[in-house]
Scaffold this motif. Sequence first.
Motif, mmCIF file in Angstrom:
data_model
loop_
_atom_site.group_PDB
_atom_site.id
_atom_site.type_symbol
_atom_site.label_atom_id
_atom_site.label_comp_id
_atom_site.label_asym_id
_atom_site.label_seq_id
_atom_site.Cartn_x
_atom_site.Cartn_y
_atom_site.Cartn_z
ATOM 1 N N LEU A 73 0.826 -1.199 0.000
ATOM 2 C CA LEU A 73 0.000 0.000 0.000
ATOM 3 C C LEU A 73 0.866 1.258 0.000
ATOM 4 O O LEU A 73 0.548 2.260 -0.630
ATOM 5 N N ALA A 131 1.018 4.271 -2.815
ATOM 6 C CA ALA A 131 1.006 5.698 -2.479
ATOM 7 C C ALA A 131 2.192 6.412 -3.129
ATOM 8 O O ALA A 131 2.049 7.510 -3.674
ATOM 9 N N GLU A 158 1.648 6.735 -7.026
ATOM 10 C CA GLU A 158 0.640 7.739 -7.377
ATOM 11 C C GLU A 158 1.213 9.144 -7.237
ATOM 12 O O GLU A 158 1.008 10.010 -8.085
ATOM 13 N N ASP A 167 -8.622 0.108 -8.336
ATOM 14 C CA ASP A 167 -8.707 -1.080 -7.490
ATOM 15 C C ASP A 167 -8.305 -2.367 -8.229
ATOM 16 O O ASP A 167 -7.591 -3.194 -7.705
ATOM 17 N N LEU A 169 -4.582 -3.379 -8.660
ATOM 18 C CA LEU A 169 -3.762 -3.756 -7.496
ATOM 19 C C LEU A 169 -3.521 -5.262 -7.478
ATOM 20 O O LEU A 169 -3.984 -5.960 -6.594
ATOM 21 N N LYS A 210 5.652 15.694 2.955
ATOM 22 C CA LYS A 210 5.124 16.633 1.958
ATOM 23 C C LYS A 210 4.359 17.801 2.570
ATOM 24 O O LYS A 210 3.968 18.719 1.868
ATOM 25 N N HIS A 217 -5.460 15.085 0.514
ATOM 26 C CA HIS A 217 -5.695 13.649 0.393
ATOM 27 C C HIS A 217 -6.848 13.202 1.290
ATOM 28 O O HIS A 217 -7.670 12.387 0.902
ATOM 29 N N GLU A 241 -10.121 14.000 -0.262
ATOM 30 C CA GLU A 241 -10.342 13.123 -1.416
ATOM 31 C C GLU A 241 -10.818 11.731 -0.969
ATOM 32 O O GLU A 241 -11.745 11.161 -1.540
ATOM 33 N N TYR A 242 -10.161 11.200 0.067
ATOM 34 C CA TYR A 242 -10.504 9.843 0.494
ATOM 35 C C TYR A 242 -11.795 9.788 1.298
ATOM 36 O O TYR A 242 -12.496 8.784 1.288
ATOM 37 N N GLN A 296 -0.623 4.859 11.690
ATOM 38 C CA GLN A 296 -0.392 3.445 11.397
ATOM 39 C C GLN A 296 -0.477 3.089 9.927
ATOM 40 O O GLN A 296 0.161 2.150 9.472
ATOM 41 N N PRO A 326 -1.226 4.796 5.787
ATOM 42 C CA PRO A 326 -1.361 6.019 5.009
ATOM 43 C C PRO A 326 -2.792 6.232 4.501
ATOM 44 O O PRO A 326 -3.515 5.276 4.266
ATOM 45 N N GLN A 334 -3.695 7.138 1.711
ATOM 46 C CA GLN A 334 -3.865 6.623 0.344
ATOM 47 C C GLN A 334 -4.377 5.183 0.306
ATOM 48 O O GLN A 334 -4.799 4.710 -0.732
ATOM 49 N N SER A 335 -4.288 4.483 1.425
ATOM 50 C CA SER A 335 -4.813 3.110 1.414
ATOM 51 C C SER A 335 -6.071 3.001 2.271
ATOM 52 O O SER A 335 -6.502 1.914 2.618
ATOM 53 N N MET A 388 -10.027 0.909 0.024
ATOM 54 C CA MET A 388 -9.401 0.070 -0.992
ATOM 55 C C MET A 388 -10.115 -1.268 -1.146
ATOM 56 O O MET A 388 -10.438 -1.932 -0.176
ATOM 57 N N LYS A 389 -10.351 -1.632 -2.382
ATOM 58 C CA LYS A 389 -10.961 -2.934 -2.673
ATOM 59 C C LYS A 389 -9.931 -4.026 -2.388
ATOM 60 O O LYS A 389 -8.762 -3.891 -2.745
ATOM 61 N N ASN A 399 -8.196 -7.145 -3.254
ATOM 62 C CA ASN A 399 -8.028 -7.888 -4.495
ATOM 63 C C ASN A 399 -7.617 -9.334 -4.219
ATOM 64 O O ASN A 399 -6.621 -9.579 -3.550
ATOM 65 N N HIS A 457 -14.404 -4.303 0.467
ATOM 66 C CA HIS A 457 -13.487 -3.160 0.527
ATOM 67 C C HIS A 457 -12.943 -3.055 1.952
ATOM 68 O O HIS A 457 -13.656 -3.326 2.908
#
Lengths: 81, 330
Positions: free
Chosen positions: A40, A44, A47, A56, A59, B31, B39, B42-43, B182, B184, B186-187, B190-191, B193, B234
Amino acid sequence: MRDEVRDFIFKNFLFDDSGDSLNDSDSFLEKGIIDSTGMLELVAFLEEKYGIRIEDDELVPENLDSVERLVQFISRKKVPS
Amino acid sequence: MKICSRCILPDTFPGIKFDEHGVCSHCADFKGIEALNEHKREYEKKFLDLVGQSREKGAYDCMIAYSGGKDSTYTLKVLKERYNLRILALTIDNGFISERAFKNMCSVSENLGVDHLIFRPRFDLMKKVFLKSSENDIYSKKTLERASTICTSCIGIVKFVTLKTAIEKSVPLIAYGWSPGQAPVQSSVMKVNPQLIRATQAATLGPLSKLVGDEVNAYFLTEDHFALADRFPHNVHPLAFLDYNEERIIKEIGQIGWEEPDDTDSNSTNCLLNAYANDVHIKRFGFHPYVWEIANMVRSGVMDREDGYKKIYGEQPSGLLTVAKKRLGI
Ligand SMILES: [Zn+2]
């Protein structure tokens, strides 16, 4: 790009001074280099660095699980088809 | 020991470098809070869309891996009260849940009106997992930066038991109470997979079963689960994009019956094994297994440096090691 990707993997998962060797075709998961949380973090990084959005269904190990696969995946993503 | 003047990472942390002002390389790479907030927005939006699609699909909209600690309790409260989801709380009892944490779980589930399932893996096997994890580096080096091997083994079992239960019960969403340090943002939505899970499961289960035996397979996915690819849920960890403030969280969950345990270490509000896991890690590697998480929170402005410093370098309640060792039979 290959060097950037290798550099990221080394810096973040292998540590520069560890002396571990990594072939471009080595599976990160099989070699125990990256675990699920690491995957993950890798997403990040990609991206952020390449300004791509990873969906999705992208991945999958086929896209992410070696330097070679990453380079090919990013190249495909960066050129919109 | 040298400690970063901005976050709290020590010079014993793997691969760390410091500039002439004593600022660490992780802080230099950061950053900034503005980028992070972007972010988060967005999430959160991504999460809201997903919640919209997940409602009323089956008996439950969402499962939560419920440890009884403050973070998962707060996550549960938000999911129930703010998003009005039909939730199944699942607790994996590793045999070291503090008595207070148990009472907390029961009061909270009752007060919020959610179904609560407790799964207690056989303790002889868990004990073996913990003992082997205290002696061996089972997983990738990277995992050692983020948690003790004991914790990584335990969380691994929690994650896979939770996932297989969600698949079996057709629950479209799994929530975790990971703190913003713990995992980020960005995750955070998330689906899951199936192919990636197959590969990551092998990376966890392979080395683990070699050390403790095949009986541990019972806590992981089988081909029957992988065959149900359309039921893979998810994963979400909402604390990454919600406002996080420890003091406020503790106050808010106090209103639904949660009381702070006095028998755990400063980095856990539910687990009696944690202090021992930390001690083993510090002795072997020279840094605290929570320092990465807490440093992330300090850096991103979620926690005051002073509070973070105390959590990591402050004195711990005595007697915790004895309790854990006794139960492990050491
Ligand atoms: Zn720092």
